[in-house]
Design an enzyme around this catalytic site. Structure first.
Site, short mmCIF file in Angstrom:
data_model
loop_
_atom_site.label_atom_id
_atom_site.label_comp_id
_atom_site.label_asym_id
_atom_site.label_seq_id
_atom_site.Cartn_x
_atom_site.Cartn_y
_atom_site.Cartn_z
N ALA A 12 -27.63 -20.22 -34.57
CA ALA A 12 -27.71 -19.56 -35.87
C ALA A 12 -28.43 -18.23 -35.77
CB ALA A 12 -28.42 -20.48 -36.86
N PHE A 115 -33.57 5.98 -28.62
CA PHE A 115 -33.76 4.77 -27.83
C PHE A 115 -33.31 5.05 -26.41
CE2 PHE A 115 -34.66 0.24 -28.47
CZ PHE A 115 -35.39 0.30 -29.65
N GLN A 235 -32.33 -8.52 -17.24
CA GLN A 235 -33.07 -7.31 -17.63
C GLN A 235 -34.56 -7.57 -17.76
OE1 GLN A 235 -32.62 -5.24 -21.74
NE2 GLN A 235 -31.83 -3.85 -20.19
N HIS A 237 -37.69 -5.79 -19.35
CA HIS A 237 -38.06 -4.72 -20.27
C HIS A 237 -39.37 -4.13 -19.76
CE1 HIS A 237 -39.18 -2.60 -23.87
NE2 HIS A 237 -38.06 -2.94 -24.47
N LEU A 247 -43.23 -8.53 -26.42
CA LEU A 247 -42.57 -7.23 -26.35
C LEU A 247 -43.26 -6.15 -27.18
CD1 LEU A 247 -39.99 -6.04 -25.05
CD2 LEU A 247 -38.98 -6.16 -27.32
N GLU A 250 -39.04 -0.69 -27.35
CA GLU A 250 -38.72 0.65 -26.87
C GLU A 250 -38.82 1.68 -28.00
OE1 GLU A 250 -35.57 0.45 -23.84
OE2 GLU A 250 -34.58 1.88 -25.16
N ARG A 281 -33.80 0.86 -19.17
CA ARG A 281 -34.87 -0.09 -18.88
C ARG A 281 -35.00 -0.46 -17.41
NH1 ARG A 281 -33.70 -3.82 -24.19
NH2 ARG A 281 -34.56 -2.28 -25.62
N HIS A 347 -36.40 -10.04 -20.26
CA HIS A 347 -36.03 -9.74 -21.64
C HIS A 347 -34.62 -10.17 -22.03
CE1 HIS A 347 -36.36 -7.67 -25.41
NE2 HIS A 347 -35.37 -6.85 -25.14
N ARG A 389 -28.27 -3.52 -19.82
CA ARG A 389 -27.99 -3.27 -21.23
C ARG A 389 -28.87 -2.16 -21.77
NH1 ARG A 389 -30.39 -4.74 -26.13
NH2 ARG A 389 -31.87 -6.25 -25.26
N SER A 394 -27.60 -4.86 -28.10
CA SER A 394 -27.38 -6.31 -28.16
C SER A 394 -27.15 -6.78 -29.58
CB SER A 394 -28.56 -7.08 -27.56
OG SER A 394 -28.36 -8.44 -27.81
C1 LIG Z 1 -38.58 -9.68 -28.57
C2 LIG Z 1 -37.16 -9.19 -28.55
C3 LIG Z 1 -36.83 -7.99 -29.16
C4 LIG Z 1 -35.52 -7.54 -29.15
N1 LIG Z 1 -35.22 -6.35 -29.76
C5 LIG Z 1 -33.93 -5.94 -29.81
C6 LIG Z 1 -33.58 -4.74 -30.51
O1 LIG Z 1 -34.42 -4.08 -31.11
N2 LIG Z 1 -32.28 -4.37 -30.51
C7 LIG Z 1 -31.31 -5.08 -29.85
O2 LIG Z 1 -30.14 -4.69 -29.89
N3 LIG Z 1 -31.62 -6.23 -29.21
C8 LIG Z 1 -32.89 -6.67 -29.17
N4 LIG Z 1 -33.20 -7.83 -28.52
C9 LIG Z 1 -32.11 -8.66 -27.98
C10 LIG Z 1 -31.44 -9.40 -29.12
O3 LIG Z 1 -32.37 -9.70 -30.12
C11 LIG Z 1 -30.81 -10.72 -28.65
O4 LIG Z 1 -30.05 -10.51 -27.51
C12 LIG Z 1 -29.89 -11.26 -29.76
O5 LIG Z 1 -30.58 -11.31 -30.97
C13 LIG Z 1 -29.34 -12.62 -29.39
O6 LIG Z 1 -28.68 -13.14 -30.51
P1 LIG Z 1 -27.80 -14.44 -30.41
O7 LIG Z 1 -27.18 -14.63 -31.75
O8 LIG Z 1 -26.91 -14.35 -29.24
O9 LIG Z 1 -28.85 -15.61 -30.09
P2 LIG Z 1 -30.28 -16.01 -30.69
O10 LIG Z 1 -30.70 -15.17 -31.82
O11 LIG Z 1 -31.19 -16.13 -29.52
O12 LIG Z 1 -30.01 -17.45 -31.26
C14 LIG Z 1 -29.72 -18.56 -30.45
C15 LIG Z 1 -29.38 -19.72 -31.34
O13 LIG Z 1 -28.89 -20.78 -30.54
C16 LIG Z 1 -29.49 -21.99 -30.92
N5 LIG Z 1 -29.51 -22.89 -29.77
C17 LIG Z 1 -29.85 -22.63 -28.50
N6 LIG Z 1 -29.74 -23.74 -27.75
C18 LIG Z 1 -29.32 -24.72 -28.55
C19 LIG Z 1 -29.04 -26.11 -28.39
N7 LIG Z 1 -29.18 -26.73 -27.22
N8 LIG Z 1 -28.63 -26.82 -29.46
C20 LIG Z 1 -28.49 -26.23 -30.67
N9 LIG Z 1 -28.75 -24.94 -30.89
C21 LIG Z 1 -29.15 -24.19 -29.84
C22 LIG Z 1 -30.89 -21.59 -31.38
O14 LIG Z 1 -31.44 -22.56 -32.23
C23 LIG Z 1 -30.58 -20.27 -32.11
O15 LIG Z 1 -30.18 -20.51 -33.43
C24 LIG Z 1 -34.51 -8.31 -28.52
C25 LIG Z 1 -34.84 -9.50 -27.92
C26 LIG Z 1 -36.15 -9.94 -27.92
C27 LIG Z 1 -36.46 -11.24 -27.22
#
Ligand SMILES: Cc1cc2nc3c(=O)[nH]c(=O)nc-3n(C[C@H](O)[C@H](O)[C@H](O)COP(=O)(O)OP(=O)(O)OC[C@H]3O[C@@H](n4cnc5c(N)ncnc54)[C@H](O)[C@@H]3O)c2cc1C
Length: 575
Positions: A12, A115, A235, A237, A247, A250, A281, A347, A389, A394
């Protein structure tokens, strides 16, 4: 308990929610998430989301595409990158229209800031391309999408942890999940499954990632027969808080922050004269560690300083309020007066489940589709980030490809009925959990996990060598054997955190092996993958994606596939 849906979305974060919204009200869709939806790691994203709106200065999607290709060290697939760069402005306006509160310029347009690696004129100068809401960009997008999905009546299974994919006759037909509050096993039967389970930073000792970033989706897909792509590209960071890895976005350098060594020198001027502290990065992380190796770390230790003092409270306490708060709370420094101690932190996973630009998962080296299985967001490898990346790409990737997966899923589910699920599915999962709970072994997850994180950090992070990688691989394989003798002491069925840790550890060990095996195989340096024994990029042999297929009780099988090059031929990567 059994459930039936058209589509199951696992995760989610932004990718899962964007796909769910696309599937909308007409489709029977359920979102399964192991943490409460708005606790997904997307909510931690700070700095921004990239799009060539040109609100602050001239910009174009071609420049954005070029920067992404160059940033990827030419390993990104250019057809997919073109889709993303072109779709970025539409994505931002869509977010604006559903209520995301972006920062504004004086004339009321969406504000943008610089950025790393984002430039104008094909690499000439930094450009302001990141749209942001202070340094809480992921938080506001996640909350807005979540509200939108509640409006659409999407069903959430919060705090359900998926255990496996159900695959019948080469077709994915659902997932099994463990209900964290009760310990009950659920079988979700569906026409299709979209994995949107995020990253796997927890494999490494120092990381910016949330506790939940354990790569579950990648690992269950891998064990179900889907190959993983480019996993060796991890990656780091450059600016995690020293020792903690939390974190410091950036955006701090985008707003004018400067990295300094022990001599107070702005060392990035030496390494990247054109864009200095805003180099990509992978480069900045290596430069920090070069400074440390040359004895110019702060007080001879393994960190440098991020100096924001000259920006003043008018920037630090408004546009960077979250991270300056982190610096005060976790590093005990006052960023308006003192520099912040920083070091590289794990990261982001550039690699993931091999999939195409419509979210369809690839099943083999011929590029055939894994029927019924989709992936989007950080757990997928489309591949738009290649070997490295760029910041802000992302969040964009999750939304662009989350939406496209939703569209493709809508077409797919109309073409088929609900596939049958094998009768034994639930029983098999129960037996597996029983084995973990009642096993005769004496091993505990904590020690195995700590040793894995340690060896991955020491041997498989920013600098790599054949001997270090071989050592890491042997260690991870030994840890996998110890894992087979693991035991869970908590016998409870309500919020059994120990059991969940054990389940996650199995996933991380599988991925750690694939990362180290890919890194050993790739005898060149490209993007985030730096081999001290092969310090240059070798396009003649390695301008290819690495794929790893799971073979039960054996090492992963590695094979390659070509990179799609459309507009930009590989060049030397200078900044
Ligand atoms: C601190 C930080 C700052 C960042 N800042 C930026 C930024 O400024 N700009 C940018 O572009 N990117 C940024 N990134 C990267 C970016 O935020 C992430 O790559 C992106 O949000 C990932 O989104 P997602 O929807 O793929 O997964 P996520 O948002 O990680 O969500 C994963 C989901 O999967 C679910 N899940 C996982 N395993 C299971 C399981 N076994 N069973 C059920 N559910 C499960 C979790 O509950 C969660 O809901 C940042 C990352 C971090 C860590």
């Amino acid at each position: 308990m059994k459930h039936e849906y058209d589509v199951i979305i696992v995760g989610a974060g932004l990718a899962g929610l964007r796909a769910a919204i696309e599937l909308g009200e007409e489709t029977r869709v359920a979102v399964i998430t192991k943490v409460f939806a708005t606790r997904s790691h997307s909510g931690a994203a700070q700095g921004g989301i990239g799009a060539s709106l040109g609100n602050e200065e001239e910009d174009s999607w071609e420049w954005h595409m070029f920067d992404t290709v160059k940033g990827s060290d030419y390993l990104g697939d250019q057809d997919a990158i073109e889709i993303m760069a072109k779709d970025a402005p539409r994505t931002i306006y869509e977010l604006e229209h559903i209520g995301v509160p972006f920062n504004r310029t004086a004339e009321g347009k969406i504000a943008q800031r610089a950025f790393g690696g984002h430039t104008s004129g094909f690499g000439k100068a930094p450009v302001k391309r990141a749209c942001f809401a202070a340094d809480r960009t992921g938080r506001v997008i996640l909350d807005t999408l979540w509200e939108k999905s509640l409006q659409r009546g999407i069903r959430f299974f919060d705090e359900f942890h998926i255990l496996s994919l159900i695959v019948n006759d080469h077709q994915c037909c659902g997932v099994t999940a463990y209900e964290i509050a009760t310990g009950e096993i659920h079988v979700f039967q569906s026409k299709a499954v979209l994995l949107a389970t995020g990253g796997a930073g927890k494999i490494f000792k120092t990381t910016s990632n949330a506790l939940a970033s354990t790569g579950d989706g990648m690992a269950v897909a891998y064990r179900a027969g889907a190959p993983l792509e480019d996993m060796e590209f991890v990656q780091f960071h450059p600016t995690g808080i020293y020792k903690l890895g939390i974190l410091i976005s950036e955006a701090a350098r985008g707003e004018g922050g400067i990295l300094r060594n022990n001599e107070g020198e702005r060392f990035m001027e030496r390494y990247a004269p054109t864009i200095k502290d805003l180099a990509p990065r992978d480069m900045v992380s290596r430069c920090i560690l070069e400074e440390v190796r040359a004895g110019r770390g702060i007080d001879g230790k393994d960190y440098v300083h991020l100096d924001l003092t000259h920006l003043g409270p008018e920037v630090n306490d408004t546009k960077l309020a979250e991270i300056t708060g982190f610096a005060r709370t976790y590093a005990g420094v006052e960023p308006n007066k003192e520099p912040i101690p920083v070091q590289p932190t794990c990261h982001y996973m550039m690699g993931g489940i091999a999939s195409n630009a419509d979210g369809q998962v690839i099943s083999d080296s011929q590029g055939n589709i894994f029927t019924g299985l989709y992936a989007a967001g950080e757990c997928a490898c489309v591949s738009v980030h290649g070997a490295n990346r760029l910041g802000c790409n992302s969040l964009l990737d999750t939304l662009v490809f989350g939406r496209r997966s939703g569209k493709q899923l809508r077409k797919f589910i109309h073409s088929i009925g609900l596939p049958p699920v094998p009768e034994t599915t639930e029983q098999q999962e129960k037996e597996k959990l029983q084995r973990l709970m009642n096993g005769p072994g004496k091993e505990k997850y904590g020690a195995i996990q700590a040793e894995m994180q340690e060896v991955m950090m020491e041997k498989v992070s920013v600098f790599r060598t054949a001997s270090g990688l071989t050592e890491a691989l042997e260690k991870v394989r030994a840890l996998k054997q110890r894992y087979a003798r693991i035991t869970v002491s908590d016998q409870g069925s309500c919020f059994n955190r120990e059991l969940l840790d054990v389940l996650e550890l199995e996933n991380m060990l599988d991925l750690a092996e694939v990362i180290a095996a890919g890194a050993l195989y790739r005898e060149e340096s490209r993007g985030a993958h730096f081999r001290e024994d092969f310090p240059t990029r070798d396009d003649s042999k390695f301008l290819v994606h690495t794929l790893a297929a799971c073979r039960p009780d054996q090492e992963p099988e590695l094979f390659t596939k070509p990179v799609t090059i459309t507009r930009f031929e590989p060049q030397e990567r200078k900044y």
